[in-house]
Design an enzyme around this catalytic site. Structure first.
Site, mmCIF file in Angstrom:
data_model
loop_
_atom_site.group_PDB
_atom_site.id
_atom_site.type_symbol
_atom_site.label_atom_id
_atom_site.label_comp_id
_atom_site.label_asym_id
_atom_site.label_seq_id
_atom_site.Cartn_x
_atom_site.Cartn_y
_atom_site.Cartn_z
ATOM 1 N N LYS A 96 1.067 -1.186 0.112
ATOM 2 C CA LYS A 96 0.167 0.200 0.215
ATOM 3 C C LYS A 96 1.329 1.298 -0.293
ATOM 4 O O LYS A 96 0.648 2.423 0.662
ATOM 5 C CB LYS A 96 -1.097 -0.047 1.112
ATOM 6 N N ARG A 374 10.745 12.378 -16.556
ATOM 7 C CA ARG A 374 9.677 13.305 -15.125
ATOM 8 C C ARG A 374 9.186 14.483 -15.996
ATOM 9 O O ARG A 374 10.135 15.194 -16.476
ATOM 10 C CB ARG A 374 10.695 13.641 -14.288
ATOM 11 N N ASP A 400 5.578 9.423 -27.771
ATOM 12 C CA ASP A 400 4.189 10.076 -27.561
ATOM 13 C C ASP A 400 2.889 10.306 -28.644
ATOM 14 O O ASP A 400 2.954 9.387 -29.002
ATOM 15 C CB ASP A 400 4.613 11.349 -27.812
ATOM 16 N N ASP A 401 1.638 10.304 -27.650
ATOM 17 C CA ASP A 401 0.531 9.951 -28.137
ATOM 18 C C ASP A 401 -0.055 11.208 -29.278
ATOM 19 O O ASP A 401 -0.130 11.146 -31.099
ATOM 20 C CB ASP A 401 -0.285 9.875 -27.340
ATOM 21 N N SER A 408 6.059 19.966 -25.902
ATOM 22 C CA SER A 408 6.344 18.805 -24.700
ATOM 23 C C SER A 408 6.987 17.636 -24.937
ATOM 24 O O SER A 408 7.703 17.582 -24.212
ATOM 25 C CB SER A 408 5.407 18.076 -24.413
#
Length: 479
Positions: A96, A374, A400-401, A408
């Site tokens: 957790k 990051r 990337d998409d 970016s």
């Protein structure tokens, strides 16, 4: 072998959906194990559990907190316990974990030093916390989305019973990783809760918890939690069963009961929703079927949409739904792979956070290690700019998409270059055009796309998915 394949192999070999919690809890230990040496007694008991269950379960789940509570001897006990588990049975570490500051170093420890196969994580700090664990493509995470604790109801059911927080956790976490790498941990005795989660996440592995409490019904739990193919649900062995001397006999009986219930529930395991093309056009785009599928599942929409900038566009693209549609996701990976096979590189890099599931899928498919830059460097923890292992001088292809302005993806590429990596190629699914490829080239990058926005719109118009008004609205927006 990745976690998903290892788990499926274990389920098939032992014909079992059961997993066992390996928790060194002195209060649960049978009396005949107790002597003056608690650690030694717990070790003997845990070894007995493993020996008795190894042929009848699909996974083991040690709870880290029990070992930590015993101090250094407890952590040594954990190492011995992990080593005693046969290599073909996956280990899910119940941690957790929720600390953003230590996520990177903790992921490295549990996955490379302890060599566990999966880990449970808290979702509250979001994808930024989960991403360092997902950079290990052969491992997996289980996101805690629901518990039976009465004190949690005020949070889990907020703001309404119709739209509770736990379902929002499910919906959001599905965007963080592929079905093979991200599952859900669900503690409930309420089959309705499990059914709601399964409806939102039909493709995910659900690790059930707390289902043996008074008032629960096994068949109802199975019916609510099993996927359409009769799998995707992991069932815990009751804790009190682990303290009984005839453990092997009891667990075989429980396995048989579960398998019998599963057989009765699953009427037609071969039935699944399959998308099929329903058009025929004279000039067909090589990726026509993929374009139509993206439109049909709602990843590409036409209308009037206000963007984050405040501008209104006649279309909207949301690619986060792709990973929840296995057939579409597989097609997307194949389309990327076709481009990547023509390039030379040592590692893949996904741009946070939208393309990380795609990069992970490609890493698994191409057997190529993955890293990612990051979004920001934290002021705590390791302060690493790049997550994952790499060597300066290696060549990295960036995945990337969508290319809109290129800002970016170039920022991500620059971070990779600042760490001594070579970046020459950027591969995306959709190119918005408007000169973005030239902009990349001016900055030293070669851009590659599966298709452009114009190709998408033209294909949808020819196939009758959008009307002339929508088609012309797009054309006008591009002028």
């Amino acid at each position: 072998m990745n976690f998903f394949d290892k788990l499926q192999g274990s389920i098939s070999q032992n014909q079992s959906l059961l997993f066992v919690g390996l928790d060194p809890n002195p209060e649960m230990m049978p009396k005949h194990y107790k002597s003056q040496d608690v650690i030694s007694d717990l070790h003997n008991w845990l070894q007995f559990i493993i020996t008795e269950t190894v042929d009848f379960v699909c996974a083991y789940k040690p709870t880290l907190g029990f070992y930590e509570a015993l101090g250094v001897p407890g952590l040594e006990l954990l190492q011995k316990t992990l080593a005693a588990i046969p290599s073909h049975i996956p280990i899910i570490l119940d941690a957790k974990h929720s600390d953003l500051n230590t996520s990177t170093v903790f992921a490295r420890a549990v996955f490379t030093e302890w060599n566990v196969d999966a880990i449970t994580l808290s979702p509250y700090t979001g994808q930024d916390h989960v991403a360092p664990f997902l950079v290990y493509p052969d491992k997996a995470v289980f996101i805690l989305c629901c518990t039976t604790n009465l004190g949690a109801e005020a949070l889990q059911q907020y703001p309404t019973n119709e739209s509770p927080l736990y379902l929002q956790v499910v919906k959001e976490s599905k965007n963080w990783g592929t079905p093979e790498q991200l599952g859900l941990e669900v503690g409930t005795i309420n089959a309705e809760v499990l059914a709601l989660i399964r409806a939102v996440a039909p493709e995910r592995i659900i690790m059930a918890r707390s289902i043996w409490a008074e008032g629960s019904h096994l068949n109802q739990i199975l019916e609510a939690g099993l996927s359409a193919n009769g799998d995707g649900l992991l069932i815990p062995v009751p804790q009190d069963m682990l303290s009984q001397p005839n453990l092997a006999e009891n667990i075989q009986a429980l396995r048989a009961e579960i398998n019998q219930g599963k057989t009765e529930i699953v009427r037609d395991a071969s039935t699944c929703a399959v998308w099929l093309p329903d058009v025929s056009v004279s000039t067909q785009h090589p990726q026509q079927d993929l374009i139509l599928q993206l439109y049909d599942v709602g990843c590409i929409m036409f209308g009037s949409f206000v963007q984050a900038s405040g501008a209104t566009f006649p279309y909207y693209i949301d690619l986060r739904k792709i990973i929840s549609n296995p057939q579409v996701f597989n097609q997307v990976l194949s389309a990327y792979e076709e481009i990547l096979n023509s390039l030379n590189f040592d590692r893949l890099a996904g741009i946070p956070y939208g393309s990380l599931p795609t990069a992970t899928g490609l890493s698994l498919r191409l057997h190529c290690p993955m890293i990612y830059p990051r979004k920001e460097v934290k002021a705590h923890g390791t302060r690493r700019l790049i997550e994952g292992s790499f060597y300066p001088g290696e060549t990295v292809v960036v995945v990337d998409d969508i290319l809109i302005t290129g800002k970016s993806v170039m920022e991500g590429a620059e971070k990779l270059k600042s760490a001594g990596l070579n970046v020459q190629d950027i591969v995306v699914l959709i190119d918005h055009e408007n000169g973005v490829q030239d902009r990349l080239l001016d900055n030293g990058y070669r851009g590659h796309s599966v298709f452009t926005l114009s190709e998408i719109t033209e294909t949808l118009y020819q196939a009758g998915r959008i009307n002339q008004e929508q088609f012309l609205a797009f054309k006008e927006s591009e002028e």
